[in-house]
Motif scaffolding. Structure first.
Motif, PDB file in Angstrom:
ATOM      1  N   CYS A 189       4.719   9.696  -6.351  1.00 57.00           N
ATOM      2  CA  CYS A 189       4.910   8.253  -6.160  1.00 57.00           C
ATOM      3  C   CYS A 189       5.557   7.600  -7.370  1.00 57.00           C
ATOM      4  CB  CYS A 189       3.567   7.567  -5.888  1.00 57.00           C
ATOM      5  SG  CYS A 189       2.837   7.927  -4.280  1.00 57.00           S
ATOM      6  N   ALA A 190       5.445   8.220  -8.536  1.00 47.93           N
ATOM      7  CA  ALA A 190       5.784   7.555  -9.792  1.00 47.93           C
ATOM      8  C   ALA A 190       7.209   7.030  -9.841  1.00 47.93           C
ATOM      9  CB  ALA A 190       5.530   8.506 -10.965  1.00 47.93           C
ATOM     10  N   ALA A 191       8.144   7.729  -9.246  1.00 47.99           N
ATOM     11  CA  ALA A 191       9.548   7.312  -9.324  1.00 47.99           C
ATOM     12  C   ALA A 191      10.017   6.572  -8.075  1.00 47.99           C
ATOM     13  CB  ALA A 191      10.436   8.538  -9.563  1.00 47.99           C
ATOM     14  N   ARG A 192       9.121   6.360  -7.114  1.00 47.48           N
ATOM     15  CA  ARG A 192       9.513   5.750  -5.848  1.00 47.48           C
ATOM     16  C   ARG A 192       9.368   4.237  -5.901  1.00 47.48           C
ATOM     17  NH1 ARG A 192       9.265   9.823  -1.720  1.00 47.48           N
ATOM     18  NH2 ARG A 192       9.977   8.198  -0.284  1.00 47.48           N
ATOM     19  N   ASP A 193      10.231   3.541  -5.165  1.00 46.97           N
ATOM     20  CA  ASP A 193      10.099   2.099  -5.003  1.00 46.97           C
ATOM     21  C   ASP A 193       8.905   1.810  -4.090  1.00 46.97           C
ATOM     22  OD1 ASP A 193      11.552  -0.723  -5.083  1.00 46.97           O
ATOM     23  OD2 ASP A 193      10.905  -0.348  -3.022  1.00 46.97           O
ATOM     24  N   VAL A 194       8.030   0.915  -4.526  1.00 43.65           N
ATOM     25  CA  VAL A 194       6.779   0.713  -3.808  1.00 43.65           C
ATOM     26  C   VAL A 194       7.008   0.185  -2.399  1.00 43.65           C
ATOM     27  CG1 VAL A 194       6.392  -1.599  -4.773  1.00 43.65           C
ATOM     28  CG2 VAL A 194       4.452  -0.264  -3.969  1.00 43.65           C
ATOM     29  N   ASP A 195       7.940  -0.739  -2.224  1.00 36.93           N
ATOM     30  CA  ASP A 195       8.167  -1.314  -0.895  1.00 36.93           C
ATOM     31  C   ASP A 195       8.825  -0.310   0.044  1.00 36.93           C
ATOM     32  OD1 ASP A 195       7.079  -3.858  -1.531  1.00 36.93           O
ATOM     33  OD2 ASP A 195       8.928  -4.363  -2.582  1.00 36.93           O
ATOM     34  N   GLU A 196       9.784   0.450  -0.484  1.00 35.88           N
ATOM     35  CA  GLU A 196      10.424   1.460   0.355  1.00 35.88           C
ATOM     36  C   GLU A 196       9.432   2.533   0.787  1.00 35.88           C
ATOM     37  OE1 GLU A 196      13.776   3.055  -1.679  1.00 35.88           O
ATOM     38  OE2 GLU A 196      14.922   1.168  -1.649  1.00 35.88           O
ATOM     39  N   LEU A 197       8.571   2.965  -0.148  1.00 35.23           N
ATOM     40  CA  LEU A 197       7.592   3.995   0.190  1.00 35.23           C
ATOM     41  C   LEU A 197       6.555   3.462   1.183  1.00 35.23           C
ATOM     42  CD1 LEU A 197       6.610   6.841  -0.221  1.00 35.23           C
ATOM     43  CD2 LEU A 197       5.440   6.113  -2.318  1.00 35.23           C
ATOM     44  N   GLU A 198       6.130   2.240   0.990  1.00 37.46           N
ATOM     45  CA  GLU A 198       5.205   1.620   1.947  1.00 37.46           C
ATOM     46  C   GLU A 198       5.821   1.612   3.345  1.00 37.46           C
ATOM     47  OE1 GLU A 198       2.830  -2.647   2.442  1.00 37.46           O
ATOM     48  OE2 GLU A 198       4.825  -2.602   1.526  1.00 37.46           O
ATOM     49  N   GLY A 199       7.075   1.180   3.457  1.00 36.96           N
ATOM     50  CA  GLY A 199       7.735   1.137   4.757  1.00 36.96           C
ATOM     51  C   GLY A 199       7.904   2.511   5.372  1.00 36.96           C
ATOM     52  N   ALA A 200       8.254   3.515   4.547  1.00 37.75           N
ATOM     53  CA  ALA A 200       8.435   4.870   5.074  1.00 37.75           C
ATOM     54  C   ALA A 200       7.123   5.438   5.608  1.00 37.75           C
ATOM     55  CB  ALA A 200       9.008   5.766   3.980  1.00 37.75           C
ATOM     56  N   LEU A 201       6.036   5.184   4.897  1.00 39.81           N
ATOM     57  CA  LEU A 201       4.739   5.708   5.341  1.00 39.81           C
ATOM     58  C   LEU A 201       4.238   4.989   6.584  1.00 39.81           C
ATOM     59  CD1 LEU A 201       3.065   6.105   1.833  1.00 39.81           C
ATOM     60  CD2 LEU A 201       3.602   7.975   3.401  1.00 39.81           C
ATOM     61  N   THR A 202       4.286   3.657   6.594  1.00 40.64           N
ATOM     62  CA  THR A 202       3.765   2.937   7.756  1.00 40.64           C
ATOM     63  C   THR A 202       4.592   3.209   9.007  1.00 40.64           C
ATOM     64  OG1 THR A 202       4.997   0.944   7.105  1.00 40.64           O
ATOM     65  CG2 THR A 202       2.698   1.104   6.383  1.00 40.64           C
ATOM     66  N   SER A 203       5.889   3.475   8.840  1.00 37.38           N
ATOM     67  CA  SER A 203       6.717   3.781  10.011  1.00 37.38           C
ATOM     68  C   SER A 203       6.323   5.097  10.663  1.00 37.38           C
ATOM     69  CB  SER A 203       8.203   3.820   9.621  1.00 37.38           C
ATOM     70  OG  SER A 203       8.485   4.948   8.813  1.00 37.38           O
ATOM     71  N   ARG A 204       5.627   5.933   9.915  1.00 31.38           N
ATOM     72  CA  ARG A 204       5.136   7.209  10.462  1.00 31.38           C
ATOM     73  C   ARG A 204       3.656   7.124  10.841  1.00 31.38           C
ATOM     74  NH1 ARG A 204       8.448  11.583   8.858  1.00 31.38           N
ATOM     75  NH2 ARG A 204       7.004  12.857  10.105  1.00 31.38           N
ATOM     76  N   GLY A 205       3.116   5.917  10.892  1.00 30.06           N
ATOM     77  CA  GLY A 205       1.734   5.740  11.330  1.00 30.06           C
ATOM     78  C   GLY A 205       0.694   5.942  10.251  1.00 30.06           C
ATOM     79  N   ILE A 206       1.107   5.960   8.990  1.00 30.49           N
ATOM     80  CA  ILE A 206       0.182   6.180   7.876  1.00 30.49           C
ATOM     81  C   ILE A 206      -0.172   4.833   7.262  1.00 30.49           C
ATOM     82  CG2 ILE A 206      -0.100   7.300   5.620  1.00 30.49           C
ATOM     83  CD1 ILE A 206       2.306   9.154   6.679  1.00 30.49           C
ATOM     84  N   ALA A 207      -1.451   4.569   7.086  1.00 30.40           N
ATOM     85  CA  ALA A 207      -1.899   3.309   6.483  1.00 30.40           C
ATOM     86  C   ALA A 207      -1.515   3.295   5.008  1.00 30.40           C
ATOM     87  CB  ALA A 207      -3.404   3.142   6.648  1.00 30.40           C
ATOM     88  N   ALA A 208      -0.665   2.355   4.631  1.00 35.53           N
ATOM     89  CA  ALA A 208      -0.213   2.228   3.248  1.00 35.53           C
ATOM     90  C   ALA A 208       0.098   0.762   2.985  1.00 35.53           C
ATOM     91  CB  ALA A 208       1.024   3.087   2.987  1.00 35.53           C
ATOM     92  N   ALA A 209      -0.146   0.315   1.761  1.00 34.01           N
ATOM     93  CA  ALA A 209       0.087  -1.092   1.438  1.00 34.01           C
ATOM     94  C   ALA A 209       0.253  -1.274  -0.051  1.00 34.01           C
ATOM     95  CB  ALA A 209      -1.073  -1.963   1.928  1.00 34.01           C
ATOM     96  N   ARG A 210       1.210  -2.100  -0.414  1.00 37.42           N
ATOM     97  CA  ARG A 210       1.338  -2.530  -1.804  1.00 37.42           C
ATOM     98  C   ARG A 210       0.046  -3.246  -2.213  1.00 37.42           C
ATOM     99  NH1 ARG A 210       4.803  -5.125  -5.780  1.00 37.42           N
ATOM    100  NH2 ARG A 210       6.777  -4.485  -4.812  1.00 37.42           N
ATOM    101  N   VAL A 211      -0.399  -3.028  -3.439  1.00 40.40           N
ATOM    102  CA  VAL A 211      -1.520  -3.785  -3.982  1.00 40.40           C
ATOM    103  C   VAL A 211      -0.982  -5.151  -4.395  1.00 40.40           C
ATOM    104  CG1 VAL A 211      -3.266  -3.914  -5.796  1.00 40.40           C
ATOM    105  CG2 VAL A 211      -2.733  -1.712  -4.720  1.00 40.40           C
ATOM    106  N   VAL A 212      -1.391  -6.182  -3.667  1.00 40.32           N
ATOM    107  CA  VAL A 212      -0.841  -7.524  -3.825  1.00 40.32           C
ATOM    108  C   VAL A 212      -1.714  -8.335  -4.774  1.00 40.32           C
ATOM    109  CG1 VAL A 212      -0.260  -9.670  -2.607  1.00 40.32           C
ATOM    110  CG2 VAL A 212       0.189  -7.456  -1.532  1.00 40.32           C
ATOM    111  N   ASP A 213      -1.069  -9.032  -5.697  1.00 37.68           N
ATOM    112  CA  ASP A 213      -1.807  -9.926  -6.573  1.00 37.68           C
ATOM    113  C   ASP A 213      -2.441 -11.030  -5.727  1.00 37.68           C
ATOM    114  OD1 ASP A 213      -1.895 -10.662  -9.728  1.00 37.68           O
ATOM    115  OD2 ASP A 213      -1.945 -12.471  -8.495  1.00 37.68           O
ATOM    116  N   PRO A 214      -3.675 -11.429  -6.041  1.00 38.15           N
ATOM    117  CA  PRO A 214      -4.333 -12.439  -5.200  1.00 38.15           C
ATOM    118  C   PRO A 214      -3.621 -13.771  -5.162  1.00 38.15           C
ATOM    119  CG  PRO A 214      -5.589 -12.035  -7.204  1.00 38.15           C
ATOM    120  CD  PRO A 214      -4.564 -10.959  -7.116  1.00 38.15           C
ATOM    121  N   SER A 215      -2.824 -14.084  -6.183  1.00 36.16           N
ATOM    122  CA  SER A 215      -2.095 -15.347  -6.167  1.00 36.16           C
ATOM    123  C   SER A 215      -0.945 -15.333  -5.174  1.00 36.16           C
ATOM    124  CB  SER A 215      -1.561 -15.664  -7.569  1.00 36.16           C
ATOM    125  OG  SER A 215      -0.535 -14.755  -7.937  1.00 36.16           O
TER     126      SER A 215
END
Length: 791
Positions: free
Chosen positions: A681-707
């Motif tokens: 994961c270290a070199a991957r873009d977080v949003d692109e990786l999130e989209g690639a995983l969720t498109s395959r049915g895998i639960a994944a999410a960026r850790v969002v700041d509460p603000s």
């Protein structure tokens, strides 16, 4: 104690839901007297029947299922079966968590337009994310909960115990009771309430950070991760928890640990600067706490009115002397102990827990007689569910205001009562410095949790203030407060006096620990509840101490108070006499922490904190992606999704062990999987990786700041952020209700939290008959006012 009257008479519920959230919702309805028929499909029925945290699929239904399904009926089938549709035709409410299609729901609304429907799904049934995979873990990441937990330099940390699912179930039950009261008031049901688990968690687990950030002049800023101190500390024989939420409490704490010399050290007294000396100060604290047993520390701190609690564990929480004296834990017919319903009405004990049904046990039961159906569906011309209900809100901080704000959001008229001598303490967690104009109006949590209310001031320590309040009570339906027990007693505002003023009123008290027992007069905040009940025990890194969850027990208590209040309101109206309701904060927390107690009691399985790992996903964790503070939460829930994850992440065959092919194997080798995921994961873009995983049915999410939890297309599409125009603070957004009502498309809140004493003249004249001359006299005597005294 006498046994309780049935609160919800002839309330018929068809429950299609599976999982914790929907099941906990309908459990709370059963606890109040509803007749719940659970509709199950497939050979094994609800998957919770075979659930055990240990993963062992022993004979019989799992203990968690038997806790959540106690007192329900079970039939097999689906909405396509005529027999199930007969039950729906006789029902008042249908609850589902994704088992019904949108076409199914529209069919129910068309053929039975008087039936209320409550949907409980991860993102809500509408919006661009409605179809995405999710678990409690990934929803916590999106809801802002993870980003604020843990120290800088380590990965963000989940709240343990799948708390978000229990929170969503609590919101759902409170919504269901709102629908029930609305149906009684209108003479018909027919609403579709679409509840989002993500939005529920955004309200309860992000501490209104979006509001605070805007009021601070830094919208969207990153919120630093911190670990509270003092908080959970080592004692000689276990862990003990503190919560020094006020300056006075912290000063008393320093005196208690024999370090009064630090009172002059701003780098320790200032809560923000204290983090810079965390390790040093923790060593100072534990040099004192490790010198004596937890029981002795508890006795000393409580005598000094410092919020304190021994840390509840699977082995100890049921033995807590306060819980034991109050009879909080009761027997389930399946042979384990569980927390009882977390509220008392008129001091009466709840009925004994009934057994959960076997699969299809009630297949031969006759459906209810059909309800008379109205000729049309609900629309904007119909009243909001709680229209016409008037609430006097004597609460402060977060737990009580969370309850009354939900009532306001569902249409009740809520009048917040403070005093210039003692305003709501949340006003003073301000984003402005003392000395700035109206600085007490700029608290983020105050603004977030009090929208939609009117506001008055009354000094209840003075007879004149009490007399005015009693006049207001005569014209109100509900009075709710969350002072420590002795405060209202000192004001002379007893149940007997309130009942005399208005025999039809429902009086709700929300003490931290209840109105009886050894801890009755203790001060307690959300963190104290987390510490005492085991929620903190379940939260923390695998190699570290338990941690507080940072506040969600406040809205949890508020949600249970709404359920208790609206259930009691129905009883009061049916019998023509008011009710006295006791909703201890700690007992609400015990109910959502129940799985820890149930697992230990039923199976001897002592659950504990496990970092970001959990019982659903393997692997499950939070991994750093490219850039600064870009973290991705991932939960792989089955073997097929593991194969898909390997493909998305590009794992070469050389790093994949045969044991990784099964969930049990992945759990055994989780350390190695964490290493692989960290590397890939270290070199991957977080949003692109999130989209690639969720498109395959895998639960994944960026850790969002509460603000920034309001800055996503899903919540905006559903109208969750609500814009308010404040006379002092200007325009800002707050999280609204986590539910969309089909018949009402507008915002739940159209006015901001009230200024201190903003509606004194309007409300006191209308409800208490105070004339202009008397208003001047009360103001001159500081019984009412608009500015805090003694600043």
């Amino acid at each position: 104690m006498q046994q309780q009257d049935v609160l919800l008479r002839d309330f018929r519920v068809v429950d299609f839901s599976t999982g914790i959230a929907g099941s906990y919702c309908t459990k709370m309805l059963v606890d109040a007297g509803a007749d719940v028929v659970k509709v199950e499909t497939g050979a094994d029925g609800d998957p919770l029947r075979c659930w055990r945290q240990s993963g062992d699929t022993g004979p019989g239904d799992g203990a968690l299922f038997q806790y959540l399904a106690a007192g329900k009926r079970s039939i097999r089938g689906s909405l396509r079966d005529s027999r199930v549709r007969e039950f729906v035709a006789g029902a008042d409410l249908v609850v589902e968590s994704g088992e019904l299609t949108t076409d199914d729901i529209e069919f129910v609304r068309r053929t039975t337009p008087g039936v209320d429907i409550l949907s409980v799904t991860p993102f809500g049934r509408t919006g661009p994310w409605a179809h995405l995979p999710a678990t409690d873990f990934t929803l916590q990441a999106l809801a802002g909960s993870m980003a604020i937990r843990g120290p800088e330099g380590r990965e963000p940390l989940q709240a343990g115990g799948r708390l978000g699912e229990w929170i969503a179930g609590s919101f759902a039950a409170a919504t269901a009771l709102g629908l029930r009261v609305g149906a009684a008031g209108r003479g018909r049901g027919g609403e579709w309430a679409d509840l989002s688990m993500l939005e529920s968690m955004g309200v309860a687990m992000a501490l209104y950070h979006p509001v605070t950030a805007v009021l601070s002049g830094a919208p969207g800023r990153r919120t630093p991760r911190t670990v509270e101190i003092p908080s959970i500390e080592h004692g000689l024989d276990g862990y003990v928890g503190f919560c020094t939420i006020t300056a006075q409490m912290f000063e008393d704490f320093l005196i208690m640990i024999d370090r009064a010399d630090l009172l002059a050290d701003d780098s320790i007294v200032d809560v923000r600067r204290r983090q810079e000396r965390y390790a040093e100060f923790k060593s100072t604290i534990e040099s004192w706490t490790t010198s004596m047993p937890v029981e002795a520390i508890d006795e000393i701190a409580s005598a000094m009115r410092i919020p304190v609690a021994p840390i509840g564990t699977p082995e100890t929480v049921t033995q807590n002397m306060h819980f034991a004296e109050r009879g909080v834990f009761v027997e389930n017919p399946a042979g384990f102990v569980q927390p009882r319903r977390p509220y008392l009405v008129d001091g009466a004990l709840p009925d004994p827990v009934r057994a959960a049904p076997s699969l299809g046990e009630h297949d031969s039961d006759r459906p209810w007689n059909p309800r008379t159906q109205p000729s049309r569906t609900l629309d904007e011309t119909d009243d909001a569910p709680l229209a016409g209900v008037r609430v006097l809100d004597l609460t402060a901080f977060w737990a009580g205001p969370a309850a009354t704000q939900l009532l306001a959001g569902m249409g009740a008229e809520v009048i917040k009562v403070e005093s210039v001598q003692r305003p709501d303490g949340m006003r003073f967690t301000s984003t402005r410095s003392p000395g700035e104009p109206d600085w007490w109006e700029a608290g983020g949590v105050y603004q977030g949790a009090n929208a939609g209310k009117l506001g008055v001031t009354l000094d209840l320590s003075r007879p004149e203030g009490v007399d005015v309040l009693l006049e207001m009570i005569r014209n109100s339906d509900i009075v709710i407060e969350n002072f420590s027990p002795r405060v209202l007693d000192n004001f002379g505002l007893t149940w007997e006096r309130i009942h005399e003023a208005n025999p039809a009123a429902v009086f709700v008290r929300m003490p931290a620990f209840g109105l009886s027992g050894p801890w009755r007069d203790r001060t307690g905040f959300a963190q104290t509840m987390e510490q005492a009940t085991g929620l903190s025990w379940m939260t923390g890194y695998r190699d570290g101490s338990p941690m507080v969850l940072k506040g969600p027990c406040d809205p949890v208590a508020g949600l249970h108070a709404v359920v208790a209040t609206l259930s009691a309101l129905e009883l009061a109206r049916s019998r023509g006499r008011g009710c006295f309701v006791e909703v201890p904060m700690v007992e609400s927390a015990l109910n959502v922490a129940a799985e820890m107690v149930i697992e230990h009691s039923a199976y001897g399985n002592a659950l504990s904190r496990d970092g970001n790992r959990g019982p659903i996903g393997a692997p499950q964790g939070v991994y750093r992606c490219a850039g600064e503070e870009n973290w991705l939460a991932v939960a792989v829930t089955d073997d097929a999704r593991w194969e898909a994850a390997c493909d998305v992440l590009g794992f070469p065959d050389s790093v994949l062990e045969p044991e990784f092919a099964s969930a049990n194997g992945r759990r055994r080798h989780h350390d190695r999987l964490d290493e692989l995921l960290t590397e890939f994961c270290a070199a991957r873009d977080v949003d692109e990786l999130e989209g690639a995983l969720t498109s395959r049915g895998i639960a994944a999410a960026r850790v969002v700041d509460p603000s920034r939890i309001l800055d996503n297309p899903q919540v905006r599409a559903r109208g969750f952020p609500e814009k308010l125009d404040h006379p002092v603070l200007g325009t800002f957004e707050i999280p609204g209700l986590p539910v969309v009502f089909a018949s009402h498309s507008g915002p739940a809140f159209t006015v901001p939290a009230p200024l201190l004493g903003q509606h004194n003249a309007e409300v006191l004249t209308a409800l208490a008959g105070v004339d202009p001359e008397r208003l001047v006299q009360l103001s001159d005597a500081d019984v009412i006012g608009h500015r805090p005294l003694h600043l």
